[in-house]
Write a protein that holds these residues in place. Structure first.
Motif, PDB file in Angstrom:
ATOM      1  N   LYS A 143       0.741  -1.325  -0.077  1.00 56.48           N
ATOM      2  CA  LYS A 143       0.035  -0.018  -0.126  1.00 56.48           C
ATOM      3  C   LYS A 143       0.912   1.232   0.047  1.00 56.48           C
ATOM      4  CE  LYS A 143      -3.529   2.384   2.406  1.00 56.48           C
ATOM      5  NZ  LYS A 143      -4.505   2.521   3.602  1.00 56.48           N
ATOM      6  N   VAL A 144       0.441   2.124  -0.817  1.00 62.07           N
ATOM      7  CA  VAL A 144       1.095   3.606  -0.911  1.00 62.07           C
ATOM      8  C   VAL A 144       0.196   4.485   0.108  1.00 62.07           C
ATOM      9  CG1 VAL A 144       2.120   5.375  -2.339  1.00 62.07           C
ATOM     10  CG2 VAL A 144       2.167   2.962  -3.122  1.00 62.07           C
ATOM     11  N   PRO A 145       1.033   5.037   0.969  1.00 59.53           N
ATOM     12  CA  PRO A 145       0.290   5.880   2.028  1.00 59.53           C
ATOM     13  C   PRO A 145      -0.424   7.144   1.440  1.00 59.53           C
ATOM     14  CG  PRO A 145       2.417   5.440   2.911  1.00 59.53           C
ATOM     15  CD  PRO A 145       2.426   5.202   1.287  1.00 59.53           C
ATOM     16  N   TYR A 146       0.075   7.682   0.586  1.00 58.80           N
ATOM     17  CA  TYR A 146      -0.165   9.068   0.040  1.00 58.80           C
ATOM     18  C   TYR A 146      -0.775   9.002  -1.502  1.00 58.80           C
ATOM     19  CZ  TYR A 146       1.732  10.506   4.636  1.00 58.80           C
ATOM     20  OH  TYR A 146       1.942  10.574   5.887  1.00 58.80           O
ATOM     21  N   THR A 147      -1.894   8.997  -1.933  1.00 59.82           N
ATOM     22  CA  THR A 147      -2.256   9.076  -3.289  1.00 59.82           C
ATOM     23  C   THR A 147      -3.596   9.969  -3.386  1.00 59.82           C
ATOM     24  OG1 THR A 147      -3.830   7.413  -2.736  1.00 59.82           O
ATOM     25  CG2 THR A 147      -1.620   6.713  -3.277  1.00 59.82           C
ATOM     26  N   PRO A 148      -3.746  10.437  -4.458  1.00 56.93           N
ATOM     27  CA  PRO A 148      -2.720  10.687  -5.563  1.00 56.93           C
ATOM     28  C   PRO A 148      -1.598  11.651  -5.515  1.00 56.93           C
ATOM     29  CG  PRO A 148      -4.481  12.141  -6.112  1.00 56.93           C
ATOM     30  CD  PRO A 148      -4.874  11.539  -4.624  1.00 56.93           C
ATOM     31  N   LEU A 149      -0.691  11.668  -6.618  1.00 52.49           N
ATOM     32  CA  LEU A 149       0.361  12.595  -6.364  1.00 52.49           C
ATOM     33  C   LEU A 149       0.108  13.902  -5.886  1.00 52.49           C
ATOM     34  CD1 LEU A 149       3.419  12.736  -6.865  1.00 52.49           C
ATOM     35  CD2 LEU A 149       2.958  13.444  -9.155  1.00 52.49           C
ATOM     36  N   TYR A 150      -1.094  14.627  -6.346  1.00 57.28           N
ATOM     37  CA  TYR A 150      -1.434  15.736  -5.611  1.00 57.28           C
ATOM     38  C   TYR A 150      -3.156  15.658  -5.930  1.00 57.28           C
ATOM     39  CZ  TYR A 150      -0.788  17.369 -10.567  1.00 57.28           C
ATOM     40  OH  TYR A 150      -0.513  17.742 -11.878  1.00 57.28           O
ATOM     41  N   GLY A 151      -3.791  16.586  -5.303  1.00 55.91           N
ATOM     42  CA  GLY A 151      -5.258  17.057  -5.755  1.00 55.91           C
ATOM     43  C   GLY A 151      -6.047  16.459  -4.642  1.00 55.91           C
ATOM     44  N   ILE A 152      -7.471  16.859  -4.868  1.00 58.79           N
ATOM     45  CA  ILE A 152      -8.126  16.501  -3.951  1.00 58.79           C
ATOM     46  C   ILE A 152      -9.703  15.699  -4.686  1.00 58.79           C
ATOM     47  CG2 ILE A 152      -9.296  18.643  -4.063  1.00 58.79           C
ATOM     48  CD1 ILE A 152     -10.102  18.319  -0.959  1.00 58.79           C
TER      49      ILE A 152
END
Length: 403
Positions: free
Chosen positions: A205-214
Motif C-alpha cells: 500500500k502507498v500511503p499518500y495518493t494521488p500525487l496531488y489533488g483532492i
C-alpha cells in the motif's frame, strides 16, 4: 402546489442519483465474484500462489474498500495479517470498448489453461522466453528476466515450479502492470509485490495518493471550471522541498523505464492519479496499466488502422502519426516519456518554488516539455535535460531534512 412540485422533484432527482451511484458501484465493485472465481480454481488445483491459502482457506487476506476505476480491473484496499496492501483482481474479459485491449491478452489468461499438463520446467522456460521476447523485444538480459520470473513463480522456494504455479505466472505475465512490478522490484519507485494467486496479486500500500489533488463528489465536479480545479489541486500538496524530492523520483522512474535493464517502456498516462508517495516522500507508481513495453506498443500500432493522427493514440499520452499511404499507424511515439513527465510536474513544481531558482526551473521545464520524437532519436539532449533538472532540484534541497 409549488412546494409539492419541488418536493416531488427533489425525491425524483435524489432517487436517480442513488440509482446511478448504485449501478456504477455494482458494476465497478465485483470483488466478491472475482475472489470466488479465483478460489474455485485454487480448490480444484488449477492455480496456486503465495496468496492462495490466505485468501481462500485461512481468510487472513481480505478485500476492504473498493478502489476500482474499471469493471474488468478490480482494485481493493486490504489487509494481509499485519500488512496493508492493494489487491488487484482481473475479471475474465476486457470490454470491447477498451482501447488498451490489444495490449493485454486477458481472455487467454483468465482460462488458466496454459501451460498444459505434462509441460516440463524447461519447456515452460522456453514458453516464457518466447513470450517476453515478444513483449519487451530481443535484448542481452532476456535470460536474466526469465530467471527472475521463474524465481517469483516458485513462491514456496522449493526449487520446483508446479503446474498450478506455472499457470498463475503465465496469467500474470499477460498484465503490463505485473511485468513492470517484476522488472522494477529492486527499485524504490515501484510498490513491493507481496503475493499472488492466479491473476490476482497484492501490492504494497502507498500511503499518500494521488500525487496531488483532492477528490470531490461528482456533483460538485460538474460545477467547477477546469482552470479553478487545477488551482485547487495544487493547494493540497506537500512543502516545496518535499515536492522536489517526489519530482526527482518521477524523473528517476523515467530513467528506469527508458532503456532499463530489461528493455524500454512507454509511459502512456503520466497523470497525478497514477502516482503516490510514502512517508519518506519517495515516488511510487500506483497504476502501471498504461506503462507498456515499447516493443508491444509498436507492434500493436503497426496493426492499427487509421485515417488521421487522432486514431493513433493509446492511453492519454502515447500518440504516433498516421501513414496515409497505408492507413496504418506508425510505431514511433511523437513525445518521449520525459516530456510527458515534465508536463505533469510543471504546475506542481513551479508553485511555491524558491525565488532564486524560479526562472531557471521554469526555463528547464519548458525545454523539457518541448522535447519531440522518440528518446532514442535524441538521446543526448534527453539525458542532458534530465540531468540538468535533477541537479537543479538536488542542489536546492540537499541541505534540508527533506532530502
Amino acid at each position: 402546489m409549488k412546494y409539492l412540485f419541488f418536493s416531488w422533484l427533489a425525491v425524483f432527482v435524489g432517487s436517480w442519483v442513488v440509482y446511478v451511484e448504485y449501478s456504477s458501484y455494482s458494476e465497478l465493485c465485483r470483488g466478491h465474484a472475482c475472489k470466488n472465481a479465483i478460489c474455485d480454481k485454487y480448490r480444484k488445483g488449477v492455480i496456486d500462489g503465495s496468496a492462495c491459502s490466505s485468501l481462500c482457506e485461512k481468510e487472513t487476506l481480505y478485500l476492504g474498500k473498493c478502489l476500482s476505476a474499471k469493471p474488468n480491473n478490480q482494485v481493493y484496499s486490504g489487509g494481509w495479517g499485519d500488512l496493508e496492501g492493494v489487491i488487484k483482481c482481473q475479471m475474465e474479459e476486457v470490454p470491447r470498448y477498451d482501447p488498451g485491449a490489444e495490449m493485454e491478452h486477458r481472455k487467454e489468461a483468465s482460462h488458466f489453461n496454459k501451460p498444459t499438463k505434462g509441460t516440463s520446467v524447461e519447456k515452460f522456460r522456453e514458453i516464457v522466453l518466447s513470450h517476453l521476447k515478444t513483449k519487451v523485444g530481443e535484448q542481452a538480459n532476456l535470460e536474466d528476466l526469465v530467471s527472475l520470473v521463474l524465481f517469483v513463480a516458485d513462491y514456496n522456494k522449493d526449487g520446483l515450479i508446479s503446474l498450478p504455479e506455472a499457470r498463475s505466472m503465465w496469467a500474470l505475465l499477460q498484465l503490463n502492470e505485473f511485468l513492470l512490478a517484476v522488472v522494477l522490484q529492486d527499485r524504490e519507485h515501484a510498490p513491493r509485490l507481496l503475493g499472488f494467486c492466479g491473476d490476482l496479486y497484492v501490492m504494497e500500500k502507498v500511503p499518500y495518493t494521488p500525487l496531488y489533488g483532492i477528490s470531490l463528489p461528482w456533483v460538485v465536479e460538474l460545477w467547477i471550471p477546469a482552470g479553478v480545479r487545477r488551482s485547487m489541486d495544487q493547494w493540497f500538496t506537500p512543502s516545496w522541498p518535499r515536492k522536489a524530492k517526489i519530482s526527482i523520483g518521477l524523473l528517476e522512474l523515467v530513467e528506469d523505464v527508458f532503456h532499463g535493464t530489461f528493455g524500454s517502456f512507454l509511459m502512456c498516462d503520466v497523470s497525478a492519479a497514477g502516482f503516490g508517495y510514502n512517508d519518506r516522500h519517495d515516488l511510487k507508481v500506483m497504476d502501471a496499466h498504461h506503462i507498456v513495453p515499447e516493443a508491444t506498443f509498436q507492434e500493436a500500432m503497426r496493426e492499427r488502422r487509421c485515417d488521421m493522427d487522432e486514431d493513433c493514440l493509446y492511453g492519454v499520452d502515447c500518440r504516433t502519426s498516421c501513414d496515409l499511404t497505408k492507413h496504418r499507424c506508425t510505431p514511433e511515439v511523437t513525445r518521449p516519456n520525459l516530456a510527458k513527465a515534465c508536463g505533469s510536474l510543471k504546475d506542481y513544481l513551479l508553485r511555491g518554488a524558491p525565488s532564486d531558482i524560479q526562472d531557471e526551473l521554469e526555463k528547464q521545464l519548458y525545454a523539457c516539455i518541448a522535447l519531440k520524437g522518440s528518446a532514442e532519436q535524441m538521446e543526448m539532449e534527453h539525458s542532458l535535460i534530465l540531468n540538468n533538472l535533477k541537479t537543479l532540484l538536488w542542489k536546492k534541497i540537499s541541505h534540508t531534512k527533506d532530502s
